[in-house]
Write a protein that holds these residues in place. Structure first.
Motif, PDB file in Angstrom:
ATOM      1  N   LYS A  25       0.804  -1.215   0.000  1.00 25.37           N
ATOM      2  CA  LYS A  25       0.000   0.000   0.000  1.00 25.37           C
ATOM      3  C   LYS A  25       0.839   1.267   0.000  1.00 25.37           C
ATOM      4  N   THR A  26       2.133   1.163   0.382  1.00 32.44           N
ATOM      5  CA  THR A  26       2.970   2.350   0.495  1.00 32.44           C
ATOM      6  C   THR A  26       3.875   2.533  -0.716  1.00 32.44           C
ATOM      7  N   PHE A  27       3.520   1.893  -1.819  1.00 35.45           N
ATOM      8  CA  PHE A  27       4.317   1.971  -3.046  1.00 35.45           C
ATOM      9  C   PHE A  27       4.672   3.399  -3.396  1.00 35.45           C
ATOM     10  N   ARG A  28       3.712   4.303  -3.255  1.00 35.31           N
ATOM     11  CA  ARG A  28       3.896   5.670  -3.736  1.00 35.31           C
ATOM     12  C   ARG A  28       4.965   6.432  -2.948  1.00 35.31           C
ATOM     13  N   ASP A  50      11.758   9.297  -8.131  1.00 38.47           N
ATOM     14  CA  ASP A  50      11.483   9.438  -6.707  1.00 38.47           C
ATOM     15  C   ASP A  50       9.983   9.586  -6.462  1.00 38.47           C
ATOM     16  N   SER A  51       9.622   9.800  -5.194  1.00 39.50           N
ATOM     17  CA  SER A  51       8.205   9.857  -4.828  1.00 39.50           C
ATOM     18  C   SER A  51       7.520  11.113  -5.352  1.00 39.50           C
ATOM     19  N   ASN A  52       8.306  12.084  -5.807  1.00 45.41           N
ATOM     20  CA  ASN A  52       7.744  13.304  -6.404  1.00 45.41           C
ATOM     21  C   ASN A  52       7.876  13.317  -7.919  1.00 45.41           C
ATOM     22  N   ASP A  53       8.156  12.142  -8.489  1.00 44.87           N
ATOM     23  CA  ASP A  53       8.297  11.966  -9.938  1.00 44.87           C
ATOM     24  C   ASP A  53       9.533  12.644 -10.516  1.00 44.87           C
ATOM     25  N   GLY A  54      10.490  12.986  -9.658  1.00 42.94           N
ATOM     26  CA  GLY A  54      11.773  13.417 -10.175  1.00 42.94           C
ATOM     27  C   GLY A  54      12.508  12.229 -10.771  1.00 42.94           C
ATOM     28  N   THR A  55      13.198  12.444 -11.899  1.00 45.34           N
ATOM     29  CA  THR A  55      13.817  11.329 -12.608  1.00 45.34           C
ATOM     30  C   THR A  55      15.303  11.593 -12.871  1.00 45.34           C
ATOM     31  N   ASN A  56      16.043  10.515 -13.025  1.00 38.88           N
ATOM     32  CA  ASN A  56      17.425  10.625 -13.476  1.00 38.88           C
ATOM     33  C   ASN A  56      17.773   9.373 -14.262  1.00 38.88           C
ATOM     34  N   THR A  66      12.443   6.635 -20.987  1.00 40.74           N
ATOM     35  CA  THR A  66      11.649   7.454 -20.079  1.00 40.74           C
ATOM     36  C   THR A  66      11.080   6.578 -18.971  1.00 40.74           C
ATOM     37  N   ILE A  67      11.378   6.935 -17.730  1.00 44.55           N
ATOM     38  CA  ILE A  67      10.841   6.213 -16.580  1.00 44.55           C
ATOM     39  C   ILE A  67       9.616   6.963 -16.068  1.00 44.55           C
ATOM     40  N   SER A  68       8.607   6.209 -15.643  1.00 41.22           N
ATOM     41  CA  SER A  68       7.401   6.829 -15.101  1.00 41.22           C
ATOM     42  C   SER A  68       6.779   5.880 -14.091  1.00 41.22           C
ATOM     43  N   ARG A  69       5.810   6.386 -13.345  1.00 44.36           N
ATOM     44  CA  ARG A  69       5.128   5.551 -12.372  1.00 44.36           C
ATOM     45  C   ARG A  69       3.664   5.929 -12.294  1.00 44.36           C
ATOM     46  N   HIS A  70       2.831   4.953 -11.953  1.00 45.43           N
ATOM     47  CA  HIS A  70       1.408   5.180 -11.778  1.00 45.43           C
ATOM     48  C   HIS A  70       1.074   4.663 -10.383  1.00 45.43           C
ATOM     49  N   ASN A  71       1.074   5.562  -9.410  1.00 47.03           N
ATOM     50  CA  ASN A  71       0.951   5.127  -8.019  1.00 47.03           C
ATOM     51  C   ASN A  71      -0.379   4.426  -7.724  1.00 47.03           C
ATOM     52  N   ALA A  72      -1.457   4.886  -8.333  1.00 51.04           N
ATOM     53  CA  ALA A  72      -2.764   4.274  -8.063  1.00 51.04           C
ATOM     54  C   ALA A  72      -2.810   2.823  -8.517  1.00 51.04           C
ATOM     55  N   GLN A  73      -2.003   2.510  -9.548  1.00 51.51           N
ATOM     56  CA  GLN A  73      -1.958   1.143 -10.058  1.00 51.51           C
ATOM     57  C   GLN A  73      -0.769   0.364  -9.515  1.00 51.51           C
ATOM     58  N   ASN A  74       0.040   0.999  -8.667  1.00 45.88           N
ATOM     59  CA  ASN A  74       1.249   0.355  -8.142  1.00 45.88           C
ATOM     60  C   ASN A  74       2.150  -0.165  -9.260  1.00 45.88           C
ATOM     61  N   ARG A  75       2.376   0.677 -10.250  1.00 44.16           N
ATOM     62  CA  ARG A  75       3.190   0.257 -11.384  1.00 44.16           C
ATOM     63  C   ARG A  75       4.245   1.304 -11.719  1.00 44.16           C
ATOM     64  N   MET A  76       5.351   0.822 -12.221  1.00 44.61           N
ATOM     65  CA  MET A  76       6.399   1.665 -12.752  1.00 44.61           C
ATOM     66  C   MET A  76       6.684   1.187 -14.171  1.00 44.61           C
ATOM     67  N   TYR A  77       7.085   2.122 -15.025  1.00 47.02           N
ATOM     68  CA  TYR A  77       7.289   1.804 -16.435  1.00 47.02           C
ATOM     69  C   TYR A  77       8.658   2.300 -16.903  1.00 47.02           C
ATOM     70  N   LEU A  78       9.135   1.681 -17.967  1.00 49.00           N
ATOM     71  CA  LEU A  78      10.317   2.172 -18.659  1.00 49.00           C
ATOM     72  C   LEU A  78      10.026   2.106 -20.149  1.00 49.00           C
ATOM     73  N   GLN A  79       9.807   3.262 -20.749  1.00 45.96           N
ATOM     74  CA  GLN A  79       9.614   3.354 -22.198  1.00 45.96           C
ATOM     75  C   GLN A  79      10.993   3.465 -22.830  1.00 45.96           C
ATOM     76  N   MET A  80      11.304   2.531 -23.694  1.00 44.79           N
ATOM     77  CA  MET A  80      12.622   2.478 -24.316  1.00 44.79           C
ATOM     78  C   MET A  80      12.466   2.672 -25.819  1.00 44.79           C
ATOM     79  N   ASN A  81      13.024   3.748 -26.337  1.00 45.56           N
ATOM     80  CA  ASN A  81      12.974   4.058 -27.760  1.00 45.56           C
ATOM     81  C   ASN A  81      14.374   4.049 -28.350  1.00 45.56           C
TER      82      ASN A  81
END
Length: 111
Positions: A25-28, A50-56, A66-81
């Motif tokens: 439940k604390t994924f975010r 990070d928890s504020n969507d800061g990326t590196n 591009t890294i991203s996260r969807h806290n409501a779905q407990n998911r993180m993504y990596l879009q690779m182009n």
């Protein structure tokens, strides 16, 4: 528990989207990251969020991944182009503060 998916075989210049499903439940609250390990090489950092969507990103993928996260779905993504053969590796989802790792998903970039 972390479970990665979305890996596969892709031609150079192609794209893939990796997904990491997390339980808890604390994924975010947690910074998260993607790592990768190529054959015969050490596991390396690829991207973090990070928890504020800061990326590196590691320099070699900056501008392509591009890294991203969807806290409501407990998911993180990596879009690779614009994938390159040197991106071939097993990609892992990681929560550093918990020491948690997924089982990895294979990404192969080859013609």
């Amino acid at each position: 528990q972390l479970v990665e998916s979305g890996g596969g075989l892709v031609q150079p210049g192609g794209s893939l989207r990796l997904s990491c499903a997390a339980s808890g439940k604390t994924f975010r609250l947690y910074p998260m990251a993607w790592y990768r390990q190529a054959p015969g090489k050490q596991r390396e950092f690829v991207a973090g969020i990070d928890s504020n969507d800061g990326t590196n990103y590691v320099d070699s993928v900056n501008g392509r991944f591009t890294i991203s996260r969807h806290n409501a779905q407990n998911r993180m993504y990596l879009q690779m182009n614009s994938l390159k053969p040197e991106d071939t590796a097993v990609y892992y989802c990681h929560i550093p503060v918990l020491g948690s790792w997924g089982q990895g998903t294979q990404v192969t970039v080859s013609s």
